[in-house]
Enzyme design. Structure first.
Site, short mmCIF file in Angstrom:
data_model
loop_
_atom_site.label_atom_id
_atom_site.label_comp_id
_atom_site.label_asym_id
_atom_site.label_seq_id
_atom_site.Cartn_x
_atom_site.Cartn_y
_atom_site.Cartn_z
CD GLU A 1 22.83 2.97 35.88
OE1 GLU A 1 23.77 2.19 35.62
OE2 GLU A 1 22.91 3.82 36.78
CG HIS B 1 29.76 8.31 40.96
ND1 HIS B 1 30.25 7.10 41.40
CD2 HIS B 1 28.76 8.01 40.10
CE1 HIS B 1 29.58 6.12 40.85
NE2 HIS B 1 28.67 6.63 40.05
#
Length: 521
Positions: A365, A449
């Site tokens: 992140e 993803h």
């Protein structure tokens, strides 16, 4: 992008397509040229001389001298937006193409100058055809564009909130590409809020008609579903501060003054960032504090990694506060970078445990924040898959015990993804198996993803060949020096090869090239 001129000029033949070698220029090395590159421009086409000074003015004069190569004088169509000097002493000038003063959306040109003041590489998207294809005029104001954008996302300014912080909205006029390959004047609208749910919307609004050309919620996350274990119960050292008679999770220990601050949302989805985590003693031991302890500890380590390895001061390299909020929502199966901070859910207990409990997810992140402030890779299709992949790769660099991502927070399966074996979790590991998914929320914006497995496997190939220490420097340089918002897999390969050549020479550059060849690129 395929909508303008994809430009790549370099001494290195490994910069794929539209490659130009500049005579008399050397970076780490001056390899032999490959004459079979598509649209190759021979080196004698360029006027090459040492720049009289390393400045925006000198570079634009250089570009003007090479007008025939660039089909006109590109200096008139470029606006300087950033200038940096790297650890090698090379200087990098990042420009955005403009049309009548209006920047072209998602396009950049980067000009690289070596220590001898020679331009040694140019890459990016010049978009020579923008002016001819801009087919409308501006009739809407920025505020009117914001109104259209709010309607497009089904919200109103009154219905959303950033807690005690003012709404973070902006509308910038740009030349935006449409699906038919043309360009229209449009407002690039950003709407960010945390209530009733975190959002980081980017909406492209036609400046003449108000039509929505594109909209995307760019809240970036490690995964939408997953599993994990409970927090480990391990005792760790924390950097905290004492404030008003209590102790809080505010790390003031960093030599740069950057603060790392951890908040508790107490299972709310509003009033971000939440309540600063505190204790009457210097021990944070209650069950409700464990997720915060992991977030705080992990982020401190991730900050140290970027600072010690690359001298990077926070995600923005300007000492920006690093903020986390834990206990977001109820049974929330996500961790996310939302444009200016991180949020962590607690998981549902069957797929995920609290998502702050994973070092590699925290690093993942944080890397989204670094990417946002550097290459700013578009969160769709190949650029989006690269965005996810670079986050996974730096997640691995922060947790090198295994090749898995998210193994500490998954419950019903061993991990979220694997760099060494992407197919284990349903990802392709070769470009021939690239998934052409729709560029929609349901299609994961072109499978960002999913298709990240391909560059992830290339990273694994690279690391196993040249080692972590070299690989992490190469990946950081490619991300912060060479990549642009619309970079493709081939652009990433070229950027990584060039970065390897800059830092270590031809042998390691060849290893990087082989790593990408092995995944079909």
């Amino acid at each position: 992008m395929g909508l303008g001129k994809k430009l790549s000029v370099a001494v290195a033949a490994s910069f794929m397509s539209l490659t130009i070698s500049l005579p008399g220029v050397q970076a780490a090395e001056n390899p032999q040229l490959k004459e079979n590159l598509t649209n190759f421009v021979p080196k004698h086409s360029l006027v090459q001389s040492e720049l009289p000074s390393v400045s925006d003015k000198a570079i634009k004069q250089y570009l003007k001298q090479n007008g025939k190569v660039f089909k006109g004088n590109p200096s008139e169509r470029l606006k300087l937006i950033d200038q940096t000097t790297d650890d090698l002493g090379y200087k990098h000038f990042r420009y955005v193409p403009v049309v009548n003063g209006v920047p072209v959306k998602d396009s950049q040109v980067i000009i690289h100058v070596d220590k001898s003041n020679n331009v040694y590489a140019i890459n990016g998207e010049l978009n020579n055809d923008v002016s001819a294809k801009t087919a409308n005029s501006k009739k809407l104001s920025a505020n009117q564009a914001l109104d259209h954008a709010y309607k497009a996302i089904g919200k109103s300014p009154e219905a959303v909130s950033n807690g005690t912080v003012a709404n973070k909205n902006k509308a910038e006029l740009k030349a935006a590409a449409t699906k038919d390959g043309k360009y229209r004047l449009a407002y690039d609208v950003t709407i960010r809020y945390i209530e009733p749910e975190p959002a980081n919307w980017e909406v492209t609004v036609d400046a003449e008609t108000g039509k929505i050309l594109k909209k995307q919620n760019k809240v970036e996350h490690a995964a939408t579903t997953g599993t994990g274990t409970t927090l480990k119960g391990k005792t760790v050292s924390l950097n905290i501060s004492s404030e008003s008679g209590k102790y809080v999770l505010r790390d003031l220990s960093k030599p740069t003054g950057t603060q790392i601050i951890t908040y508790d949302l107490q299972n709310r989805e509003y009033n971000l960032p939440g309540t600063l985590v505190s204790s009457t003693t210097n021990q944070f031991t209650t069950s409700s504090q464990r997720a915060a302890v992991d977030a705080h500890y992990n982020l401190g380590k991730v900050y140290d990694y970027f600072y010690q390895k690359f001298n990077r001061n926070s995600y923005d390299n300007k000492g920006g506060k690093i903020v986390s909020s834990v206990h977001y929502g109820s049974r929330y199966n996500n961790a996310a970078w939302i444009g200016d901070q991180m949020i962590y859910g607690d998981g549902d207990g069957s797929f995920f445990s609290p998502l702050s409990g994973s070092m590699d997810v925290t690093a993942h992140e944080m890397t989204h924040g670094v990417t946002q402030e550097t290459a700013n890779l578009n969160y769709e299709n190949q650029p989006g898959a690269l965005n996810e992949s670079f986050s996974d790769v730096f997640g691995y660099f922060n947790d090198t015990e295994d090749w898995d991502i998210g193994e500490d927070i998954t419950v019903s399966q061993p991990a979220l993804r694997s760099l060494s074996n992407p197919t284990k979790y349903g990802q392709p590991d070769n470009f021939k198996n690239y998934k052409n998914l729709p560029n929609t929320d349901a299609g994961d914006y072109g499978g960002v993803h999913t298709n990240s497995g391909i560059p992830n496997k290339a990273a694994y190939n690279t690391i196993t060949k040249i080692g972590v220490n070299k690989a992490e420097q190469i990946y950081y340089r490619a991300l912060t020096v060479y990549l642009t918002p619309s970079s493709t897999f081939k652009d990433a390969k070229a950027a990584l090869i060039q970065s390897a050549r800059d830092l270590y020479g031809s042998q390691d550059a060849a290893s990087v090239e082989a790593a990408w060849n092995a995944v079909g690129l």
